[in-house]
Design an enzyme around this catalytic site. Structure first.
Site, mmCIF file in Angstrom:
data_model
loop_
_atom_site.group_PDB
_atom_site.id
_atom_site.type_symbol
_atom_site.label_atom_id
_atom_site.label_comp_id
_atom_site.label_asym_id
_atom_site.label_seq_id
_atom_site.Cartn_x
_atom_site.Cartn_y
_atom_site.Cartn_z
ATOM 1 N N HIS A 172 34.397 50.377 27.236
ATOM 2 C CA HIS A 172 35.645 50.086 26.522
ATOM 3 C C HIS A 172 36.809 49.990 27.498
ATOM 4 O O HIS A 172 36.734 50.456 28.627
ATOM 5 C CB HIS A 172 35.965 51.200 25.510
ATOM 6 C CG HIS A 172 36.299 52.505 26.169
ATOM 7 N ND1 HIS A 172 35.338 53.346 26.694
ATOM 8 C CD2 HIS A 172 37.486 53.102 26.423
ATOM 9 C CE1 HIS A 172 35.922 54.404 27.241
ATOM 10 N NE2 HIS A 172 37.241 54.277 27.096
ATOM 11 N N ASP A 188 40.791 51.274 27.419
ATOM 12 C CA ASP A 188 41.641 52.140 26.606
ATOM 13 C C ASP A 188 42.750 51.299 25.969
ATOM 14 O O ASP A 188 43.415 50.519 26.649
ATOM 15 C CB ASP A 188 42.247 53.254 27.461
ATOM 16 C CG ASP A 188 41.161 54.174 28.034
ATOM 17 O OD1 ASP A 188 40.094 54.294 27.412
ATOM 18 O OD2 ASP A 188 41.403 54.747 29.114
ATOM 19 N N HIS A 200 35.605 50.513 31.348
ATOM 20 C CA HIS A 200 34.889 51.669 31.885
ATOM 21 C C HIS A 200 33.997 52.313 30.834
ATOM 22 O O HIS A 200 34.062 51.958 29.648
ATOM 23 C CB HIS A 200 35.894 52.674 32.470
ATOM 24 C CG HIS A 200 36.903 53.179 31.471
ATOM 25 N ND1 HIS A 200 37.949 52.406 31.000
ATOM 26 C CD2 HIS A 200 37.009 54.367 30.834
ATOM 27 C CE1 HIS A 200 38.663 53.104 30.141
ATOM 28 N NE2 HIS A 200 38.101 54.291 30.009
ATOM 29 N N ARG A 236 28.755 67.736 31.291
ATOM 30 C CA ARG A 236 29.846 67.168 32.072
ATOM 31 C C ARG A 236 31.145 67.277 31.271
ATOM 32 O O ARG A 236 31.107 67.214 30.036
ATOM 33 C CB ARG A 236 29.538 65.703 32.366
ATOM 34 C CG ARG A 236 30.694 64.942 32.964
ATOM 35 C CD ARG A 236 30.326 63.510 33.301
ATOM 36 N NE ARG A 236 31.468 62.870 33.900
ATOM 37 C CZ ARG A 236 32.340 62.107 33.247
ATOM 38 N NH1 ARG A 236 32.179 61.842 31.970
ATOM 39 N NH2 ARG A 236 33.370 61.595 33.886
HETATM 40 C C1 LIG Z 1 43.640 55.213 21.241
HETATM 41 C C2 LIG Z 1 42.459 55.708 21.576
HETATM 42 C C3 LIG Z 1 41.181 55.486 20.821
HETATM 43 C C4 LIG Z 1 40.137 56.144 21.699
HETATM 44 C C5 LIG Z 1 40.936 57.252 22.330
HETATM 45 C C6 LIG Z 1 42.208 56.534 22.768
HETATM 46 C C7 LIG Z 1 41.887 55.570 23.946
HETATM 47 C C8 LIG Z 1 40.420 55.205 24.085
HETATM 48 C C9 LIG Z 1 39.631 55.119 22.750
HETATM 49 C C10 LIG Z 1 38.092 55.339 22.877
HETATM 50 C C11 LIG Z 1 37.777 56.475 23.858
HETATM 51 C C12 LIG Z 1 37.338 54.079 23.317
HETATM 52 C C13 LIG Z 1 35.812 54.219 23.096
HETATM 53 C C14 LIG Z 1 35.508 54.518 21.616
HETATM 54 C C15 LIG Z 1 36.238 55.776 21.096
HETATM 55 C C16 LIG Z 1 35.995 55.864 19.593
HETATM 56 C C17 LIG Z 1 35.575 57.039 21.699
HETATM 57 O O1 LIG Z 1 34.388 56.965 22.149
HETATM 58 O O2 LIG Z 1 36.152 58.115 21.675
HETATM 59 C C18 LIG Z 1 37.770 55.612 21.396
HETATM 60 C C19 LIG Z 1 38.833 56.645 21.035
HETATM 61 C C20 LIG Z 1 39.011 56.914 19.558
HETATM 62 O O3 LIG Z 1 39.121 55.994 18.727
HETATM 63 O O4 LIG Z 1 39.125 58.089 19.210
HETATM 64 O O1 LIG Z 2 34.772 61.010 30.454
HETATM 65 C C1 LIG Z 2 35.095 60.018 31.119
HETATM 66 O O2 LIG Z 2 34.961 59.973 32.340
HETATM 67 C C2 LIG Z 2 35.672 58.808 30.440
HETATM 68 C C3 LIG Z 2 36.271 59.102 29.090
HETATM 69 C C4 LIG Z 2 37.014 57.942 28.522
HETATM 70 O O3 LIG Z 2 36.907 56.834 29.004
HETATM 71 C C5 LIG Z 2 37.923 58.159 27.384
HETATM 72 O O4 LIG Z 2 37.963 59.279 26.820
HETATM 73 O O5 LIG Z 2 38.644 57.191 27.044
HETATM 74 FE FE LIG Z 3 38.513 55.498 28.272
#
Ligand SMILES: C=C1C[C@]23C[C@H]1CC[C@H]2[C@]1(C)CCC[C@@](C)(C(=O)O)[C@H]1[C@@H]3C(=O)O
Ligand SMILES: O=C(O)CCC(=O)C(=O)O
Ligand SMILES: [Fe+2]
Length: 383
Positions: free
Chosen positions: A246, A248, A302, A312
């Site tokens: 994704h 951010d 990333h 981790r």
């Molecule tokens: C605005 C945001 C949504 C998320 C947290 C922040 C920035 C990154 C997003 C996220 C990490 C991208 C991958 C999917 C996600 C659902 C996650 O895995 O946590 C995303 C976050 C979120 O919606 O909570």
């Molecule tokens: O844990 C990590 O190194 C990445 C986490 C991440 O990309 C996020 O929380 O948006």
């Molecule tokens: Fe991220």
């Protein structure tokens, strides 16, 4: 669920994404007791390509920036510009955030994630409300039904506005008085991150050749989102992700990963490993900052992989503008027909709402949001 699918109404969300698993309670003990990866956690094969190479992203020493050494600042800006034009990521050392504070943040992170699930759930995200409390999530199983991430998260908002409840109050009211110290630590952590973020904004402005204080002023009254990630060991790490690929949606991300490692970045057409450095913070450009540069700076694609041996942890501070602020690049980055606006105006509040209620953030969030915006709200057209 197809995470790249554009959802247009809350009803569709219920059908396809936000399956409301009110009774599901996935925590680290659930994840750690698995001998196989349950099917909900399996990710598509196309995404599961391994990274072999280490990313040689620039490492920027901020010591001379904080001393006001102009030559060093110009050099740092040049290096950062090159990184942001290609993959949107760099690391900083001598960043001014006390290493004891970072260690304390990990201490409390560990303490929290090792609580019994029933206690962690006191900080459960109430509804699909936009991250307005302290919110614990186990694998996001309350929001999604497939491609689940192998992680637990604790998320909260940070704002210096005295009208909003402080981080300390948030921790105490959700988890109990025993968590006052945790709240104090995270309050200080966020304050440290905020001042670093504003310093980085200054270098980013210099690197783009716009008014040096432009972004610093823009983000001065902004809030931010803080997230603690806990990735338990996984029996079959090649089948899933801790956090899927994704960009951010936020503006800038300041991330610290522990010594285990797992952060990977897509640069030069391949996934590359970001080797953990205890003394460094990783800075990623987010989608909102891409829009604020009229598409000049790339948001960093990333992901976080898991492993079968060790849990981790990572600490992630997401820099955001004040919610009602219009996201619009400075005039210097928009030049008539040669460089027209890459994205229409939008507010951070709308974009955040989109990621929390309509669309699961992935590699195409900004693009999907703009498409959604133009189809759902005619008043936003061509502004
Ligand atoms: C605005 C945001 C949504 C998320 C947290 C922040 C920035 C990154 C997003 C996220 C990490 C991208 C991958 C999917 C996600 C659902 C996650 O895995 O946590 C995303 C976050 C979120 O919606 O909570
Ligand atoms: O844990 C990590 O190194 C990445 C986490 C991440 O990309 C996020 O929380 O948006
Ligand atoms: Fe991220």
């Amino acid at each position: 669920m197809d995470s790249t699918h554009l959802l247009s109404s809350p009803l569709e969300i219920q059908d396809q994404t936000l399956v409301d698993h009110h009774n599901s309670s996935i925590g680290s003990s659930f994840l750690q007791n698995q001998t196989n990866v349950p099917k909900e956690f399996l990710w598509p094969k196309v995404d599961l390509v391994n990274a072999h190479q280490e990313l040689l992203e620039p490492l920027v020493d901020l010591e001379r920036f904080f001393r006001g050494d102009e030559l060093a600042i110009q050099q740092a800006a040049k290096v950062i510009r090159a990184a942001c034009l290609t993959h949107g990521c760099f690391q900083v050392i001598n960043h001014g955030v006390d290493s004891h504070l970072i260690n304390a943040a990990y201490y409390h992170l560990n303490r929290f994630f090792h609580l019994p699930l029933s206690h962690k759930l006191r900080a459960r995200r109430a509804t699909t409300a936009v991250l307005n409390t302290l919110s614990y999530s186990g694998a996001h199983s309350d929001r999604f039904s497939s491609n689940l991430p192998w992680k637990e998260t604790l998320t909260f908002r940070f704002h210096e506005n005295p009208k909003e409840s402080s981080v300390v109050d948030l921790f105490k009211s959700s988890l109990g008085d025993d968590f006052e110290e945790m709240g104090i630590t995270y309050q200080k952590y966020c304050e440290g991150m905020k001042s670093l973020a504003l310093a980085v904004m200054e270098i980013l402005a210099i690197s783009l050749g716009v008014d040096r204080l432009h972004y610093k002023n823009y983000f001065q009254d902004g809030g931010s989102i803080m997230r603690c990630n806990y990735y338990p060991p996984c029996p079959e790490p090649g089948l899933t992700f801790g956090t899927g690929p994704h960009c951010d949606a936020t503006s800038l991300t300041i991330l610290h990963q522990d010594e285990v490692g797992g952060l990977e970045i897509f640069a030069n057409n391949k996934w590359q490993i970001v080797r953990p450095r205890q003394d460094a913070l990783v800075i990623n450009i987010g989608e909102t900052f891409t829009a604020l540069t009229n598409g000049r700076y790339k948001s960093c694609l990333h992901r976080a992989v898991v492993n079968s041996e060790r849990a981790r942890k990572s600490l992630v501070y997401f820099v955001c503008p004040r919610e009602d602020k219009v996201v619009r690049p400075p005039e210097d980055l928009v030049q008539g027909d040669q460089l027209p606006r890459a994205y229409p105006d939008f507010t951070w509040s709308d974009f955040l709402h989109f990621t929390q209620n309509y669309y699961r953030a992935d590699a195409h969030t900004l693009h999907s949001f703009i498409k959604w915006l133009s189809s759902s709200s005619p008043i936003h057209h061509n502004r």
